[in-house]
Design a protein around this motif. Structure first.
Motif, PDB file in Angstrom:
ATOM      1  N   UNK A 113       0.805  -1.225   0.000  1.00 24.32           N
ATOM      2  CA  UNK A 113       0.000   0.000   0.000  1.00 24.32           C
ATOM      3  C   UNK A 113       0.835   1.271   0.000  1.00 24.32           C
ATOM      4  N   UNK A 114       2.158   1.141  -0.013  1.00 23.78           N
ATOM      5  CA  UNK A 114       3.014   2.332   0.079  1.00 23.78           C
ATOM      6  C   UNK A 114       2.854   3.267  -1.117  1.00 23.78           C
ATOM      7  N   UNK A 115       2.236   2.788  -2.220  1.00 22.06           N
ATOM      8  CA  UNK A 115       2.028   3.674  -3.380  1.00 22.06           C
ATOM      9  C   UNK A 115       0.683   4.422  -3.318  1.00 22.06           C
ATOM     10  N   UNK A 116      -0.118   4.133  -2.314  1.00 21.66           N
ATOM     11  CA  UNK A 116      -1.430   4.795  -2.178  1.00 21.66           C
ATOM     12  C   UNK A 116      -1.210   6.269  -1.794  1.00 21.66           C
ATOM     13  N   UNK A 117      -1.940   7.216  -2.419  1.00 22.90           N
ATOM     14  CA  UNK A 117      -1.778   8.622  -2.031  1.00 22.90           C
ATOM     15  C   UNK A 117      -1.997   8.806  -0.522  1.00 22.90           C
ATOM     16  N   UNK A 118      -1.128   9.562   0.107  1.00 28.07           N
ATOM     17  CA  UNK A 118      -1.260   9.832   1.549  1.00 28.07           C
ATOM     18  C   UNK A 118      -0.895   8.645   2.411  1.00 28.07           C
ATOM     19  N   UNK A 119      -0.148   7.666   1.872  1.00 23.11           N
ATOM     20  CA  UNK A 119       0.174   6.442   2.640  1.00 23.11           C
ATOM     21  C   UNK A 119       0.838   6.772   3.974  1.00 23.11           C
ATOM     22  N   UNK A 120       1.856   7.647   3.928  1.00 22.42           N
ATOM     23  CA  UNK A 120       2.640   7.904   5.148  1.00 22.42           C
ATOM     24  C   UNK A 120       1.725   8.435   6.261  1.00 22.42           C
ATOM     25  N   UNK A 121       0.859   9.381   5.895  1.00 23.40           N
ATOM     26  CA  UNK A 121      -0.041   9.974   6.886  1.00 23.40           C
ATOM     27  C   UNK A 121      -1.025   8.923   7.422  1.00 23.40           C
ATOM     28  N   UNK A 122      -1.609   8.147   6.520  1.00 27.82           N
ATOM     29  CA  UNK A 122      -2.578   7.112   6.940  1.00 27.82           C
ATOM     30  C   UNK A 122      -1.886   6.051   7.798  1.00 27.82           C
ATOM     31  N   UNK A 123      -0.659   5.675   7.400  1.00 30.73           N
ATOM     32  CA  UNK A 123       0.051   4.627   8.142  1.00 30.73           C
ATOM     33  C   UNK A 123       0.331   5.086   9.571  1.00 30.73           C
ATOM     34  N   UNK A 124       0.668   6.369   9.742  1.00 33.31           N
ATOM     35  CA  UNK A 124       0.926   6.888  11.090  1.00 33.31           C
ATOM     36  C   UNK A 124      -0.374   6.854  11.904  1.00 33.31           C
ATOM     37  N   UNK A 125      -1.466   7.296  11.278  1.00 29.77           N
ATOM     38  CA  UNK A 125      -2.774   7.304  11.956  1.00 29.77           C
ATOM     39  C   UNK A 125      -3.163   5.882  12.416  1.00 29.77           C
ATOM     40  N   UNK A 126      -2.936   4.927  11.534  1.00 28.86           N
ATOM     41  CA  UNK A 126      -3.288   3.533  11.807  1.00 28.86           C
ATOM     42  C   UNK A 126      -2.381   2.952  12.899  1.00 28.86           C
ATOM     43  N   UNK A 127      -1.109   3.362  12.878  1.00 30.98           N
ATOM     44  CA  UNK A 127      -0.160   2.903  13.905  1.00 30.98           C
ATOM     45  C   UNK A 127      -0.488   3.532  15.256  1.00 30.98           C
ATOM     46  N   UNK A 128      -0.836   4.809  15.243  1.00 36.63           N
ATOM     47  CA  UNK A 128      -1.177   5.471  16.508  1.00 36.63           C
ATOM     48  C   UNK A 128      -2.386   4.798  17.158  1.00 36.63           C
ATOM     49  N   UNK A 129      -3.296   4.308  16.331  1.00 42.53           N
ATOM     50  CA  UNK A 129      -4.499   3.644  16.853  1.00 42.53           C
ATOM     51  C   UNK A 129      -4.211   2.195  17.264  1.00 42.53           C
ATOM     52  N   UNK A 130      -3.007   1.693  16.950  1.00 44.14           N
ATOM     53  CA  UNK A 130      -2.659   0.314  17.306  1.00 44.14           C
ATOM     54  C   UNK A 130      -3.263  -0.726  16.363  1.00 44.14           C
ATOM     55  N   UNK A 131      -3.817  -0.277  15.229  1.00 39.82           N
ATOM     56  CA  UNK A 131      -4.398  -1.226  14.273  1.00 39.82           C
ATOM     57  C   UNK A 131      -3.270  -2.009  13.591  1.00 39.82           C
ATOM     58  N   UNK A 132      -2.255  -1.276  13.139  1.00 44.16           N
ATOM     59  CA  UNK A 132      -1.063  -1.929  12.585  1.00 44.16           C
ATOM     60  C   UNK A 132       0.128  -1.025  12.871  1.00 44.16           C
ATOM     61  N   UNK A 133       0.991  -1.492  13.744  1.00 48.80           N
ATOM     62  CA  UNK A 133       2.178  -0.710  14.074  1.00 48.80           C
ATOM     63  C   UNK A 133       3.385  -1.651  14.067  1.00 48.80           C
ATOM     64  N   UNK A 134       4.550  -1.117  14.405  1.00 40.49           N
ATOM     65  CA  UNK A 134       5.772  -1.939  14.347  1.00 40.49           C
ATOM     66  C   UNK A 134       5.712  -3.113  15.318  1.00 40.49           C
ATOM     67  N   UNK A 135       5.059  -2.908  16.469  1.00 43.10           N
ATOM     68  CA  UNK A 135       4.939  -3.998  17.451  1.00 43.10           C
ATOM     69  C   UNK A 135       4.083  -5.125  16.866  1.00 43.10           C
ATOM     70  N   UNK A 136       2.971  -4.738  16.246  1.00 46.33           N
ATOM     71  CA  UNK A 136       2.101  -5.736  15.600  1.00 46.33           C
ATOM     72  C   UNK A 136       2.886  -6.442  14.488  1.00 46.33           C
TER      73      UNK A 136
END
Ligand SMILES: [Fe+2]
Ligand SMILES: [Fe+2]
Length: 311
Positions: free
Chosen positions: A225-248
């Motif tokens: 999904x890294x080619x999706x527009x706004x990936x970096x911002x969405x990935x941070x949001x998703x990680x902050x929520x614990x949905x998918x982060x480095x620990x997961x």
């Protein structure tokens, strides 16, 4: 020249592919995507005399919407994945049958998530379509990975997708979304098992090469999904929520597969294989340390701003 000439391992692994294709076909359900979408909630948009989209129409939180959109746009890029797998695995025999079967199953995922989001007004339909166009035009280039590297990567990637769908489903707080995403995650799990078994067989045929492929996949893992527009911002949001982060990623995606393959017990390694094992251990240590730092920083930020954590 055929793919088999390029990578003789394709031929050596074909019996494993055949066996796993049969096992997969026996365990995969023919589920119906339309049965997971609440069609009765659908209504026209402005051009057909209905209401234009606006955020408050959605019952999902902004973070749940971001996660669903990222999952959907990642699934949308299927034509690229199909082309990549077709050129790596070839079109012959059981490999070719698998590529098409896998593609047919994956095709359901984007269509039913999109149907759900449009019917429930869970996404801005104009932006979603523009992002879909941008994602498919960016395409996905796996960088011409050799066969074993591709098999190791897709094992992790299918498990990452399963975990991401399942955790998104739990986060949505909507039983319909959760049921849909749990269903999709079951498909991803079967895909993961298929590739996991191939890597297992490859570890017996070519242990050193396979360990190198696994070590490289762990060290250089990039979400499709890294080619999706706004990936970096969405990935941070998703990680902050614990949905998918480095620990997961470390605990629920990387480690279960490494444990299953018993990578640190592999026998018959040459010097390159032993080096790969050491590189893998170093990559895991680095990933675990990054995960620990991320979790600590997130906890500190949430303690400082306790109300800002639930998007
Ligand atoms: Fe999928
Ligand atoms: Fe999948």
């Amino acid at each position: 020249m055929t793919a088999w000439d390029t990578w003789p391992l394709l031929k050596q692994l074909e019996a494993t592919v055949e066996e796993n294709l049969e096992r997969h076909l026996a365990s995969a359900d023919d589920w119906m995507p339309h049965e997971y979408v609440p069609w009765g909630e659908g209504r026209n948009f402005a051009v057909l005399g209905g209401e234009p989209w606006s955020a408050e129409q959605s019952r999902l939180s902004p973070t749940a919407r971001a996660a669903l959109e990222l999952n959907l746009l990642t699934e949308d890029n299927l034509p690229s994945y199909h082309a990549e797998l077709g050129s790596t695995f070839g079109r012959q025999g059981a490999w070719g049958v698998w590529v098409n079967r896998w593609t047919a199953e994956e095709g359901r995922h984007a269509s039913c998530i999109r149907d759900y989001l449009l019917v429930t007004r869970g996404a801005d339909p104009d932006r979603l379509e523009r992002d879909r166009m941008a994602t498919l035009q960016a395409g996905w280039d796996s960088g011409g990975k050799p066969l074993l590297h591709a098999c190791a990567y897709v094992s992790f990637q299918e498990l990452a997708t399963r975990v991401s769908h399942r955790n998104t489903g739990g986060y949505c707080e909507d039983p319909i979304a959760e049921k849909l995403l749990t269903r999709i995650a079951m498909d991803e799990n079967l895909h993961m098992i298929f590739y996991r078994n191939l890597v297992q067989a490859a570890l017996e045929i070519a242990p050193s090469q396979t360990l190198r492929a696994i070590a490289d996949a762990v060290a250089g893992f990039v979400m499709p999904g890294s080619v999706v527009p706004g990936f970096a911002r969405k990935a941070v949001q998703i990680a902050q929520a614990g949905i998918y982060d480095l620990r997961v990623h470390h605990d629920d995606v990387i480690m279960p597969l490494l444990r299953h393959w018993r990578v640190f017990d592999a026998a018959g390694l040459d010097a390159d294989g032993e080096q790969a094992q050491q590189d893998l251990a170093a990559a895991l240590e680095a990933l675990d340390a990054r995960a620990a730092r991320f979790v600590q920083r997130r906890a500190e930020a949430q303690a400082a701003h306790p109300t800002g954590q639930n998007g």
